[in-house]
Design a protein around this motif. Structure first.
Motif, mmCIF file in Angstrom:
data_model
loop_
_atom_site.group_PDB
_atom_site.id
_atom_site.type_symbol
_atom_site.label_atom_id
_atom_site.label_comp_id
_atom_site.label_asym_id
_atom_site.label_seq_id
_atom_site.Cartn_x
_atom_site.Cartn_y
_atom_site.Cartn_z
ATOM 1 N N THR A 1 93.203 26.670 20.111
ATOM 2 C CA THR A 1 92.970 25.796 21.260
ATOM 3 C C THR A 1 92.162 26.552 22.308
ATOM 4 O O THR A 1 91.935 27.770 22.190
ATOM 5 N N ASN A 2 91.752 25.853 23.337
ATOM 6 C CA ASN A 2 91.041 26.464 24.458
ATOM 7 C C ASN A 2 91.957 26.495 25.674
ATOM 8 O O ASN A 2 92.547 25.473 26.042
ATOM 9 N N GLN B 1 88.789 30.109 27.567
ATOM 10 C CA GLN B 1 88.676 30.973 26.392
ATOM 11 C C GLN B 1 89.383 30.314 25.216
ATOM 12 O O GLN B 1 90.443 29.696 25.369
ATOM 13 N N LYS B 2 88.790 30.472 24.047
ATOM 14 C CA LYS B 2 89.418 29.970 22.826
ATOM 15 C C LYS B 2 90.405 30.996 22.303
ATOM 16 O O LYS B 2 90.140 32.201 22.305
ATOM 17 N N THR C 1 95.677 23.868 28.501
ATOM 18 C CA THR C 1 95.062 24.079 27.188
ATOM 19 C C THR C 1 94.606 22.750 26.593
ATOM 20 O O THR C 1 95.138 21.682 26.922
ATOM 21 N N SER C 2 93.587 22.842 25.743
ATOM 22 C CA SER C 2 93.031 21.652 25.114
ATOM 23 C C SER C 2 92.602 21.990 23.696
ATOM 24 O O SER C 2 92.077 23.078 23.433
ATOM 25 N N ALA D 1 85.378 18.929 23.046
ATOM 26 C CA ALA D 1 84.755 19.166 24.350
ATOM 27 C C ALA D 1 85.864 19.552 25.321
ATOM 28 O O ALA D 1 86.354 18.722 26.106
ATOM 29 N N PRO D 2 86.301 20.807 25.286
ATOM 30 C CA PRO D 2 87.507 21.190 26.041
ATOM 31 C C PRO D 2 87.348 21.053 27.554
ATOM 32 O O PRO D 2 88.307 20.719 28.240
ATOM 33 N N VAL D 3 86.150 21.325 28.084
ATOM 34 C CA VAL D 3 85.979 21.260 29.536
ATOM 35 C C VAL D 3 86.212 19.842 30.038
ATOM 36 O O VAL D 3 86.960 19.604 30.999
#
Length: 904
Positions: A537-538, A554-555, A578-579, A583-585
């Motif tokens: 995850t990120n 960070q991943k 965390t995501s 598209a984590p952002v």
């Protein structure tokens, strides 16, 4: 091994304090020095130092993170009025130091099931063999300003243990030189005799008997309860024993078992290091060869091959100039890495005899407010990068303790051996046969292998958990969270299919439960829902201080993250989200727009910081929380006491030490922020990233008190603003008011407020347990410890912001103010009173190009004899220690020696 010692050097810490004792309300000023073992110089590895202040019972008062650009750092702790008096501990370490000397802290097996997984339990119970520690007395706050009396009011007791009647319990331990008794060899054996409390017993005579009861030799304990004896031609599988008398009682103790094969070792030292080796008769073949190595500070000094030939004895001699001053480790081993004998010894090449600094200008006595001028000069101005701290004190208010080590004794001796060394300066006050013998005995009985030979030789695996910290970082893990069971009111049952799929149960974990209910761990409740992470995850970290904000993302790698963070001083906030989206952002922005500040919402994942700080306090020895008796002669006391024209009296302890604490409802053992307690419990792995009021008390108790090393759950009760739900029938609030009403003392509406973190301000923890005494015989039978956690709401219906994801309030680098030194160059007004005990504290003395410095200060408001103490280290790694009017104690002959501390 040479590469290991130089590429992976260990670090050592020494902390110089401004004074020898303190009073509640004082400020403790300190400077930390960190050296690297291979060179002895200030470290260039770690750039962060951690310093902690712990109470006499072992609770953490404060932890400070210090920026350390050049191997040194300074700070201060304030002894707030809310603290008890007693013997406090200052503990210091770098993160790099936590790679070495690890062991598993003793604990009950059931407590491992209180954690999310086994790895988190292992991290929680990881302990450390040898961190820097300094213990000092803290006395009650003076009832009258400036009237310093040595009153020490400890936490009250519910029971005091007097000396046990009948036969005293004694502790006798044997230490064969080289490690073992070997059949057919002549073995030298050291012994140490102490009371159950750890007090040394001198002048006790022993008879050593063979299996037939015949006396084969005798010995008598000397300095610090130690002595040696020689067993000639040790018999095969024979059981030797020592017999002695103490206070009219007979004692018999067996010696260690005899090994059939091995090598006995005896070490003697004059102008050479002389080592005699003797093998057992059956040990004739060393196909891989045999060698003897001497190592100091983790660096090999010499290696010699051993060849017995057809003889059973051989000798090795090593010139002292081939070795390093300090503790040296002798190891005899074969080509397979099997160790046959090892031993510590101290080598003195007299290259530390010089004080390396001179201080002049000290007058016999100073009038009130008089100026004081001190002239300091380094003895070797070519030895650059010297760092020196200076303390000037009122000598009349100093306190002598057994924990009186210096930069020299810590770096050269105490840091190299196991346990506490009382009055270490004794071993260096003279270079005669008596002091050399006592020092050798110390190394035989308190020998500890700071440097694990088999790990250094590559025979056993060594793994690094931490790199040297060059800057502030955060690191942690991402795990799956799980859904909590249905929220119910107090005492209502819940369906928990993993435990009982047919009947709902009550799983609240505190004392208001019915007698039929059981206590359940996290594994009992949620193990069927806990899963391993199968994808990365990120992690987004948001750092905020005042109006400044920085976002990092960070991943994870194998579920873990590690980030360099911006340099931050003092208090800041950290938010972790965390995501797992592509598209984590964008996903994280979306998450922060909905449900972000709602703690009842579920996070997608359980994110935690890795808390690497040592958790458990070490027990005090007898000599750490007792002061030397009659250390000073009355005619040697110069100057007046605490502005009252009397000398400091003997310590008055208003609550005996040898007992069990009681629950004192007038003052909690510790007070913690509720949100911080939740964060600690979550980061240690005691929940799954979600607050659950039903199990929160158990989590908090484990965080701050551990499992008490009990094979069962201890009594734990909740209170809400001082009011209990239910109490044990025999528990009372005070002496006159027994609690007998088991009904709820608060309405359901009020109780529901305690379910949410947003309403919780502080947790007041009352307990009769002292973590420093874990495993003590005192906690037996009807002396079982108890814990009460009192939840306090914010006043006036106040609340705090709480979050779905992780939210922290953390401390960056500690900022230390300058020590205040008044200027009385103009004569002060008659009514001015100056009660300073520390007249001056300079953490870093500034020397000119000639190696000179002039220090100016002013006396307090009474006639004063000052005590001056300078400590530090040169650029070449030579300790600097200079003390005026230093008393070195010798319990045997009561010599009072005033001098500069050096190795002689």
């Amino acid at each position: 091994m040479s590469l290991f010692g130089t590429m992976l050097p260990q670090e050592k810490v020494y902390v110089h304090l401004d004074n020898t004792c303190y009073f509640v309300g004082d400020t403790i000023w300190y400077k930390g020095y960190v050296t690297r073992s291979d060179k002895g110089t200030l470290t260039d590895l770690s750039k962060i130092l951690y310093v902690e202040l712990l109470t006499p019972d072992g609770f953490l008062v404060e932890r400070q993170q210090l920026e350390m650009p050049n191997g040194t750092a300074n700070g201060a702790f304030v002894l707030t009025d809310s603290l008890y008096a007693g013997y406090y501990e200052l503990r210091a370490y770098t993160r790099w130091m936590l790679n070495f000397g690890q062991y598993e802290h003793p604990h009950a097996q059931w407590s491992e099931d209180a954690f999310y997984n086994k790895e988190m339990a292992k991290d929680f119970f990881r302990d450390y063999e040898k961190l820097y520690s300094r213990v000092f007395p803290v006395y009650d706050k003076p009832k009258e300003t400036g009237h310093y009396t040595k009153d020490m009011t400890l936490r009250p007791l519910r029971r005091y243990f007097k000396a046990r009647k009948g036969k005293p319990e004694l502790e006798l331990k044997f230490y064969p030189e080289g490690g073992n008794l070997i059949t057919g060899t002549d073995c030298n054996v050291a012994l140490e005799l102490n009371t159950e409390e750890g007090e040394h017993l001198e002048n006790v005579e022993f008879d050593i008997l063979d299996p037939q009861g015949r006396k084969i030799t005798k010995t008598r304990t000397g300095n610090r309860g130690r002595c040696t004896f020689l067993l000639n031609n040790v018999g095969t599988q024979e059981e030797y024993k020592a017999v002695f008398q103490y206070k009219g009682y007979d004692y018999e103790v067996r010696l260690p078992e005899v090994e059939e094969e091995g090598i006995a070792l005896q070490v003697r030292q004059d102008t050479l290091l002389r080592i005699e080796l003797q093998r057992s008769e059956g040990l004739t073949d060393f196909p891989e060869g045999l060698a003897l190595q001497v190592m100091a500070q983790g660096v090999p000094q010499t290696l010699q091959h051993i060849d017995f030939g057809d003889k059973r004895k051989t000798n090795v001699t090593i010139p002292l100039n081939e070795l390093r001053t300090g503790v040296n480790q002798i190891t005899v081993f074969d080509g397979k890495g099997q160790i046959y004998a090892d031993r510590l010894c101290f080598v003195n090449r007299h290259d530390y005899d010089s004080a390396r600094i001179d201080i002049h200008g000290i007058e016999p006595q100073y009038e009130p407010f008089a100026p004081v001028t001190l002239n300091l000069k380094l003895q070797d101005i070519q030895d650059t990068a010297t760092s020196v701290s200076l303390a000037v004190r009122d000598r009349a208010t100093e306190e002598q303790t057994y924990d009186n080590g210096t930069m020299l004794t810590e770096m050269m001796l105490a840091s190299e051996i196991k346990g506490f060394v009382e009055n270490p300066g004794y071993y260096f006050e003279a270079d005669d046969s008596m002091h050399r013998r006592d020092l050798d005995l110390l190394l035989m009985v308190q020998g500890w292998r700071r440097y694990e030979w088999k790990e250094m030789a590559g025979i056993e695996t060594f793994s690094l958990r931490f790199l040297p910290e060059k800057s502030q970082t955060i690191e942690g893990q991402v795990n799956h969270t799980y859904s909590l069971y249905q929220d119910k009111n107090f005492g209502e049952s819940v369906w928990i299919y993993g435990i009982n799929p047919y009947t709902p149960i009550v799983f609240y974990t505190t004392a208001y439960e019915s007698k039929s209910s059981e206590l359940y761990t996290l594994q009992d409740l949620y193990s069927i829902y806990i899963k391993k992470m199968k994808k990365e995850t990120n992690v987004a970290a948001s750092f905020t201080q005042d109006k400044h904000n920085l976002e990092l993302i960070q991943k994870t790698e194998k579920g873990s993250f590690y980030m360099n963070m911006p340099k931050i001083y003092e208090c800041y906030t950290l938010n972790l989200t965390t995501s797992d989206a592509e598209a984590p952002v964008k996903d994280i922005i979306r998450k922060r727009q909905k449900g972000y500040m709602d703690e009842t919402q579920y996070p997608d994942y359980y994110v935690k910081l890795n808390r690497f700080f040592p958790i458990f306090p070490q027990p005090y020895t007898f000599y750490q929380n007792n002061s030397p008796e009659n250390l000073f002669n009355d005619n040697l006391r110069i100057g007046n006491n605490s502005f009252t024209n009397q000398h400091l009296s003997t310590v008055t302890v208003r609550s005996p030490k040898n007992g069990l604490r009681k629950i004192d409802f007038s003052r909690p053992a510790i007070v913690v922020d509720a949100y911080e307690a939740y964060n600690l419990a979550t980061d240690y792995g005691l929940n799954g990233g979600k607050h659950d009021w039903r199990t929160f008390s158990v989590q908090v108790a484990m965080v701050f008190l551990g499992d008490m090393r009990l094979d069962r759950h201890y009594f734990l009760q909740e209170r809400f603003n001082g009011k209990p739900i239910k109490l044990k029938a025999n528990l009372t609030v005070d002496k006159n008011t027994p609690i007998s009403n088991p009904n709820y003392s608060l309405s359901p509406e009020v109780l529901n407020k305690y379910h949410l973190l947003r309403n919780l301000d502080k947790l007041y923890i009352y307990t009769d347990y002292a973590p420093r005494e874990q495993g003590s015989w005192k906690y037996a039978q009807d002396n079982q410890p108890e814990v009460i956690i009192d939840y306090r709401l914010f006043p006036n219906d106040g609340y705090q912001r709480t979050y779905r994801d992780r939210h922290y309030v953390l401390q960056g680098y500690a900022v230390c103010e300058d020590f205040y030194s008044p200027n009385y160059s103009r004569k002060p007004l008659p009514d001015i009173k100056d009660y300073r005990r520390t007249l001056l504290w300079i953490p870093e003395v500034k020397f000119d190009e000639k190696g000179e410095a002039t220090v100016r200060l002013f006396n307090n408001s009474k006639q004063t004899v000052i005590s001056v103490e300078a400590e530090g280290i040169t650029g070449k790694g030579r300790p600097i220690v200079w003390k005026s009017d230093v008393c070195t104690m010798s319990k045997r002959n009561k010599d009072y020696l005033y001098k500069t501390i050096t190795i002689k």
